[in-house]
Design a protein around this motif. Structure first.
Motif, PDB file in Angstrom:
ATOM      1  N   MET A  80      12.653  -4.708   9.981  1.00  0.00           N
ATOM      2  CA  MET A  80      12.179  -3.345  10.277  1.00  0.00           C
ATOM      3  C   MET A  80      12.740  -2.347   9.262  1.00  0.00           C
ATOM      4  N   LEU A  81      13.985  -2.552   8.849  1.00  0.00           N
ATOM      5  CA  LEU A  81      14.588  -1.677   7.842  1.00  0.00           C
ATOM      6  C   LEU A  81      13.915  -1.874   6.482  1.00  0.00           C
ATOM      7  N   LEU A  82      13.615  -3.116   6.131  1.00  0.00           N
ATOM      8  CA  LEU A  82      12.908  -3.380   4.867  1.00  0.00           C
ATOM      9  C   LEU A  82      11.496  -2.797   4.906  1.00  0.00           C
ATOM     10  N   LEU A  83      10.820  -2.890   6.045  1.00  0.00           N
ATOM     11  CA  LEU A  83       9.492  -2.304   6.173  1.00  0.00           C
ATOM     12  C   LEU A  83       9.562  -0.783   6.044  1.00  0.00           C
ATOM     13  N   THR A  84      10.590  -0.190   6.631  1.00  0.00           N
ATOM     14  CA  THR A  84      10.790   1.255   6.507  1.00  0.00           C
ATOM     15  C   THR A  84      11.014   1.642   5.053  1.00  0.00           C
ATOM     16  N   PRO A  94      12.593   9.033  -1.637  1.00  0.00           N
ATOM     17  CA  PRO A  94      13.629   8.335  -2.421  1.00  0.00           C
ATOM     18  C   PRO A  94      14.635   7.593  -1.546  1.00  0.00           C
ATOM     19  N   PHE A  95      14.156   6.611  -0.790  1.00  0.00           N
ATOM     20  CA  PHE A  95      14.994   5.776   0.066  1.00  0.00           C
ATOM     21  C   PHE A  95      14.670   4.332  -0.248  1.00  0.00           C
ATOM     22  N   HIS A  96      15.706   3.514  -0.485  1.00  0.00           N
ATOM     23  CA  HIS A  96      15.454   2.125  -0.858  1.00  0.00           C
ATOM     24  C   HIS A  96      16.551   1.220  -0.313  1.00  0.00           C
ATOM     25  N   VAL A  97      16.135   0.070   0.207  1.00  0.00           N
ATOM     26  CA  VAL A  97      17.058  -0.973   0.663  1.00  0.00           C
ATOM     27  C   VAL A  97      16.891  -2.153  -0.282  1.00  0.00           C
ATOM     28  N   GLU A  98      17.984  -2.556  -0.917  1.00  0.00           N
ATOM     29  CA  GLU A  98      17.953  -3.617  -1.916  1.00  0.00           C
ATOM     30  C   GLU A  98      18.381  -4.939  -1.298  1.00  0.00           C
ATOM     31  N   PHE A 100      17.653  -8.601   1.323  1.00  0.00           N
ATOM     32  CA  PHE A 100      17.662  -8.946   2.738  1.00  0.00           C
ATOM     33  C   PHE A 100      19.068  -8.884   3.340  1.00  0.00           C
ATOM     34  N   GLY A 101      20.067  -9.329   2.597  1.00  0.00           N
ATOM     35  CA  GLY A 101      21.443  -9.293   3.105  1.00  0.00           C
ATOM     36  C   GLY A 101      21.895  -7.874   3.402  1.00  0.00           C
ATOM     37  N   THR A 102      21.560  -6.966   2.523  1.00  0.00           N
ATOM     38  CA  THR A 102      21.875  -5.556   2.746  1.00  0.00           C
ATOM     39  C   THR A 102      21.122  -5.032   3.962  1.00  0.00           C
ATOM     40  N   ALA A 103      19.880  -5.474   4.125  1.00  0.00           N
ATOM     41  CA  ALA A 103      19.088  -5.035   5.277  1.00  0.00           C
ATOM     42  C   ALA A 103      19.691  -5.541   6.588  1.00  0.00           C
ATOM     43  N   VAL A 104      20.231  -6.758   6.580  1.00  0.00           N
ATOM     44  CA  VAL A 104      20.877  -7.284   7.786  1.00  0.00           C
ATOM     45  C   VAL A 104      22.090  -6.435   8.142  1.00  0.00           C
ATOM     46  N   LEU A 105      22.934  -6.157   7.152  1.00  0.00           N
ATOM     47  CA  LEU A 105      24.111  -5.319   7.409  1.00  0.00           C
ATOM     48  C   LEU A 105      23.698  -3.906   7.819  1.00  0.00           C
TER      49      LEU A 105
END
Length: 124
Positions: A80-84, A94-98, A100-105
């Motif tokens: 859900m965070l990666l989809l966001t 200007p928001f980015h999640v780099e 999958f591991g970062t998204a889990v945390l």
């Protein structure tokens, strides 16, 4: 209406803490005001994703949720965070999640902070 505003602000605070703690979740902007506005817009996107997409994903992944005794929720929260993050890039926020591991945390941080703030604020 007040409930939507409170949930959006809780999401914005949780996202801000995730951005602050994790270097691979980035939020860029010229000023604090622009970053705050971006956070609120991203929190709205995150809220819509959690209200619309997350229940469908939970239903489809019910066997995995049962087999892992609910730990698969970490994966769902990360997705859900990666989809966001992807939707934010589509609307030029200007928001980015780099990664999958970062998204889990990040999903874990957001879930814990949202839970704690709901305890403090109560259910409205």
């Amino acid at each position: 209406m007040v409930n939507l505003l409170v949930k959006t602000l809780v999401n914005a605070v949780a996202l801000a803490v995730a951005v602050w703690l994790l270097g691979d979740i980035t939020l860029t902007g010229d000023s604090t005001g622009s970053k705050t506005g971006t956070l609120i817009l991203v929190a709205l996107i995150f809220g819509v994703v959690n209200a619309v997409v997350k229940p469908i994903v939970q239903l489809l992944s019910l066997p995995a949720l049962l087999l892992t005794l609910g730990l698969f929720m970490l994966v769902i929260n990360a997705l859900m965070l990666l989809l966001t993050s992807w939707l934010a890039s589509v609307v030029n926020l200007p928001f980015h999640v780099e990664g999958f591991g970062t998204a889990v945390l990040g999903g874990l941080i957001i879930a814990v902070i949202s839970w704690a703030m709901e305890l403090v604020l109560g259910d409205r």
